[in-house]
Design a protein around this motif. Structure first.
Motif, PDB file in Angstrom:
ATOM      1  N   SER A  73      16.491  72.382  48.393  1.00 46.59           N
ATOM      2  CA  SER A  73      16.799  70.954  48.532  1.00 46.59           C
ATOM      3  C   SER A  73      17.678  70.489  47.378  1.00 46.59           C
ATOM      4  O   SER A  73      17.673  71.085  46.288  1.00 46.59           O
ATOM      5  CB  SER A  73      15.506  70.140  48.542  1.00 46.59           C
ATOM      6  N   PRO A  74      18.441  69.405  47.572  1.00 46.34           N
ATOM      7  CA  PRO A  74      19.271  68.868  46.481  1.00 46.34           C
ATOM      8  C   PRO A  74      18.449  68.519  45.233  1.00 46.34           C
ATOM      9  O   PRO A  74      18.910  68.729  44.112  1.00 46.34           O
ATOM     10  CB  PRO A  74      19.894  67.614  47.108  1.00 46.34           C
TER      11      PRO A  74
ATOM     12  N   GLU B 255      17.196  69.987  39.595  1.00 47.89           N
ATOM     13  CA  GLU B 255      16.196  70.202  38.541  1.00 47.89           C
ATOM     14  C   GLU B 255      16.354  71.587  37.924  1.00 47.89           C
ATOM     15  O   GLU B 255      16.321  71.743  36.697  1.00 47.89           O
ATOM     16  CB  GLU B 255      14.790  70.025  39.135  1.00 47.89           C
ATOM     17  N   VAL B 256      16.508  72.608  38.772  1.00 45.94           N
ATOM     18  CA  VAL B 256      16.648  73.977  38.267  1.00 45.94           C
ATOM     19  C   VAL B 256      17.996  74.151  37.575  1.00 45.94           C
ATOM     20  O   VAL B 256      18.092  74.776  36.515  1.00 45.94           O
ATOM     21  CB  VAL B 256      16.499  74.992  39.425  1.00 45.94           C
ATOM     22  N   GLU B 257      19.022  73.579  38.158  1.00 52.77           N
ATOM     23  CA  GLU B 257      20.363  73.665  37.570  1.00 52.77           C
ATOM     24  C   GLU B 257      20.373  73.090  36.153  1.00 52.77           C
ATOM     25  O   GLU B 257      20.964  73.687  35.232  1.00 52.77           O
ATOM     26  CB  GLU B 257      21.357  72.911  38.448  1.00 52.77           C
TER      27      GLU B 257
ATOM     28  N   LYS C 172      21.197  74.174  30.609  1.00 52.62           N
ATOM     29  CA  LYS C 172      20.749  73.993  29.217  1.00 52.62           C
ATOM     30  C   LYS C 172      20.627  75.348  28.528  1.00 52.62           C
ATOM     31  O   LYS C 172      20.975  75.489  27.344  1.00 52.62           O
ATOM     32  CB  LYS C 172      19.419  73.247  29.192  1.00 52.62           C
ATOM     33  N   CYS C 173      20.137  76.342  29.277  1.00 49.85           N
ATOM     34  CA  CYS C 173      20.033  77.704  28.733  1.00 49.85           C
ATOM     35  C   CYS C 173      21.402  78.208  28.286  1.00 49.85           C
ATOM     36  O   CYS C 173      21.548  78.811  27.214  1.00 49.85           O
ATOM     37  CB  CYS C 173      19.468  78.654  29.780  1.00 49.85           C
TER      38      CYS C 173
ATOM     39  N   TYR D 250      23.000  78.194  43.951  1.00 48.09           N
ATOM     40  CA  TYR D 250      23.987  77.457  44.745  1.00 48.09           C
ATOM     41  C   TYR D 250      24.145  78.075  46.138  1.00 48.09           C
ATOM     42  O   TYR D 250      24.357  77.350  47.121  1.00 48.09           O
ATOM     43  CB  TYR D 250      25.333  77.439  44.026  1.00 48.09           C
ATOM     44  N   ALA D 251      24.032  79.398  46.217  1.00 50.68           N
ATOM     45  CA  ALA D 251      24.108  80.048  47.529  1.00 50.68           C
ATOM     46  C   ALA D 251      22.945  79.618  48.408  1.00 50.68           C
ATOM     47  O   ALA D 251      23.110  79.329  49.598  1.00 50.68           O
ATOM     48  CB  ALA D 251      24.111  81.569  47.365  1.00 50.68           C
TER      49      ALA D 251
END
Length: 469
Positions: free
Chosen positions: A104-105, A110-112, A117-118, A136-137
Motif C-alpha cells: 500500500s502507499p 513508511e518503509v521508504e 534514512k539508512c 517499489y516493484a
C-alpha cells in the motif's frame, strides 16, 4: 501462507555487506521474530536499540522489514485474474493470493523513509538500495523503481550478470498481474544495458509466454542484431522460432551459434529439418551428428536423433504418436508434427499439432490446424474428441473468432467431464460478451455460479459477472 513475505530479508542480507561476516545480532533476532509473526515484539526490540543509537543502520533497516512483512500479511490480495489463470491447460490459478499482494502507499512511504534514512547514514549499503527497488516493484511504483534500478547500476560493479539480476524487479511487477508495467521496466533495463543482447532475449521470452507473438518476434529479431550474443539467448531464440514454425530463422540462429561457440547444433537441426521434409539424407546427417559429438554434452539431442534414426525405412502414424509423446523440447517436436501433417492422409496430426500450437498460444496457426482436424475429430474416442473441441473453441476465442468459438463450445456442454463443461460455458460467456450479447453472457456466468461443480471457472465466472453489471 502465513509470513510469506519474510523472503525480502534474504534479499537484503544477500549483499556484499554481509557476505564476508556474520550477520549482526539485531538481524538474527529480528528475523526470528518475523518468522514467528511477533511483529510488535520485534518493533519494541528494535525501538529500544534505536533509542540508544539512532544511527544503527541494521536496526533501522530491520524495522522497515518488520513493517513491510506485518502489513503484507494483513493486506488483502486484489481480485485480479490473468489469461494464465483462465487457461484450459491448468486446473489451478497461476498466481497465489500472496503473490498478487501489492504494498500500500502508506506502507511504502513508511518503509521508504526508514531505508532512505539508512542510506543517508551509510550510502554504501547496496543491500538497502536493492531493498528499496524491491519495495517499489511490490508497490508498482514505476518512476521510483526505475530510479532505484539506476542507483543500483551506478553503485554496483557489473560482474556480467547485473542486467539479468535487475530483471528480477520486472518479474516482481509481473507477479502482481501487471504485465504491461513489468514490460516497461524490462524495456528500461534494456535501455540501460544497450549492448547486452540477453535482456532483449528475456523480454522476447516474456512476450512469447504471454502469447503476444508479434511483440516476442520483434524483440527476438533485435536480439540477433548484436555483435555479442550469449549462448542462452542463442538457444532461447532458436527454440522460439522453431516452436512457432519459423524453421529458416531457427536454422540461421543455430548456424551462427554453432560457429561462434564451436558447437554442432546446426548439424542436428539441419538433420531434423531433412527429416521434416521426408528426405532420406536426414539419416546420414543425424548419424554424423551422433558419431562426432560428446553424447553427454548433447544428451537430449543425441537421444532424439537416435530415436529418429530407426525410421530410415518407414515412419508410421504410430511412430509419429510415440515420438511426439517423448520427453523432448517442443522446438524439436514441431518438425516431427510438420512431417506428419504432410505425410499422413489421417488428420489426427493436424489435431495434435494444433493442440501444441494452442499450448504455446500461437492461436492463428492453432485454429487453422484444428479446423483441418475437424473431419476426423468425431472418429476419435470421446475423450480425445472432447479435448480437441475444448482446444479448438479456446483457440478460436483467443484468436478473436467469437462466433465460431460459441458454436464450437456448444457440443462440449454435454460432456461428462465437469472441467470441460465449465470451460465451455465460461469461454462461451466471454465470447458472447465480446459480441455484446450480454444477457446470454450473464446467463453463462450465472449457471456456473449456481452449479455444484467446484473449480476455477466458478470463481472466474463470479469475477466476470460482477464486472458485467
Amino acid at each position: 501462507m502465513k509470513h510469506a513475505f519474510v523472503f525480502l530479508i534474504t534479499i537484503l542480507l544477500g549483499s556484499q555487506t554481509f557476505a564476508q561476516q556474520q550477520q549482526p545480532e539485531v538481524v538474527v533476532v529480528t528475523t526470528g521474530y518475523i518468522q514467528q509473526g511477533k511483529y510488535d515484539v520485534a518493533l519494541s526490540y528494535l525501538d529500544s536499540i534505536i533509542k540508544r543509537n539512532p544511527k544503527n543502520v541494521d536496526a533501522l533497516m530491520m524495522r522497515g522489514n518488520v513493517i513491510l512483512n506485518r502489513d503484507l500479511i494483513n493486506e488483502v490480495a486484489p481480485e485480479v485474474y490473468t489469461d494464465n489463470d483462465e487457461s484450459i491447460f491448468s486446473g489451478t490459478f497461476s498466481l497465489t493470493p500472496e503473490q498478487k499482494k501489492i504494498v500500500s502507499p502508506k506502507t511504502e512511504a513508511e518503509v521508504e523513509a526508514l531505508w532512505q534514512k539508512c542510506l543517508q547514514i551509510d550510502s554504501n549499503r547496496l543491500d538497502i538500495r536493492k531493498g528499496l527497488a524491491m519495495l517499489y516493484a511490490m508497490s508498482i511504483n514505476l518512476p521510483k523503481l526505475k530510479l532505484a534500478i539506476l542507483s543500483i547500476k551506478q553503485h554496483e560493479a557489473d560482474n556480467g550478470e547485473q542486467a539479468f539480476n535487475l530483471n528480477e524487479y520486472a518479474r516482481k511487477v509481473k507477479e502482481r498481474a501487471h504485465f504491461d508495467e513489468a514490460m516497461e521496466v524490462y524495456a528500461y533495463i534494456a535501455k540501460l544495458f544497450p549492448s547486452v543482447a540477453g535482456v532483449r532475449s528475456d523480454i522476447a521470452s516474456e512476450y512469447y509466454y504471454e502469447g503476444r507473438i508479434n511483440q516476442a518476434l520483434d524483440w527476438l529479431d533485435s536480439t540477433f542484431n548484436f555483435k555479442t550474443v550469449d549462448e542462452t539467448s542463442f538457444l532461447n531464440g532458436a527454440y522460439i522460432y522453431s516452436e512457432l514454425g519459423y524453421f529458416d530463422n531457427a536454422q540461421d540462429v543455430f548456424n551462427t551459434y554453432s560457429r561462434v561457440y564451436d558447437r554442432k547444433m546446426d548439424k542436428f537441426y539441419y538433420g531434423m529439418r531433412q527429416f521434416a521434409d521426408s528426405s532420406a539424407n536426414y539419416y546420414n546427417t543425424l548419424k554424423y551428428f551422433v558419431d562426432v559429438v560428446d553424447s553427454n554434452a548433447y544428451y537430449g539431442e543425441c537421444q532424439f536423433a537416435k530415436h529418429l534414426l530407426q525410421f530410415r525405412d518407414s515412419f508410421t502414424l504410430a511412430d509419429y504418436n510415440n515420438t511426439v509423446n517423448m520427453n523432448a523440447p517442443e522446438a524439436y517436436k514441431a518438425l516431427v508434427h510438420t512431417r506428419a501433417v504432410r505425410q499422413f492422409a489421417n488428420c489426427e496430426p493436424y489435431i495434435r499439432y494444433g493442440i501444441q500450437q494452442t499450448r504455446i498460444r500461437n492461436y492463428s496457426a492453432a485454429t487453422q490446424l484444428l479446423e483441418e482436424g475437424e473431419q476426423c475429430a468425431m472418429q476419435l474416442d470421446i475423450d480425445k474428441s472432447e479435448y480437441w473441441r475444448m482446444c479448438y473453441g479456446y483457440a478460436l476465442y483467443r484468436a478473436g473468432e467469437n462466433e465460431k468459438a460459441v458454436e464450437a463450445f456448444k457440443l462440449l456442454r454435454a460432456s461428462k467431464d465437469s472441467f470441460k463443461v465449465s470451460a465451455a460455458i465460461y469461454f462461451s460467456g466471454l465470447a458472447l460478451a465480446k459480441l455484446n450479447i450480454m444477457h446470454e453472457a450473464r446467463a453463462c456466468f450465472q449457471s456456473l455460479i449456481d452449479s455444484r461443480t467446484e473449480n476455477k471457472y466458478k470463481v472466474l465466472a463470479k469475477y466476470r459477472l460482477d464486472r458485467l453489471k
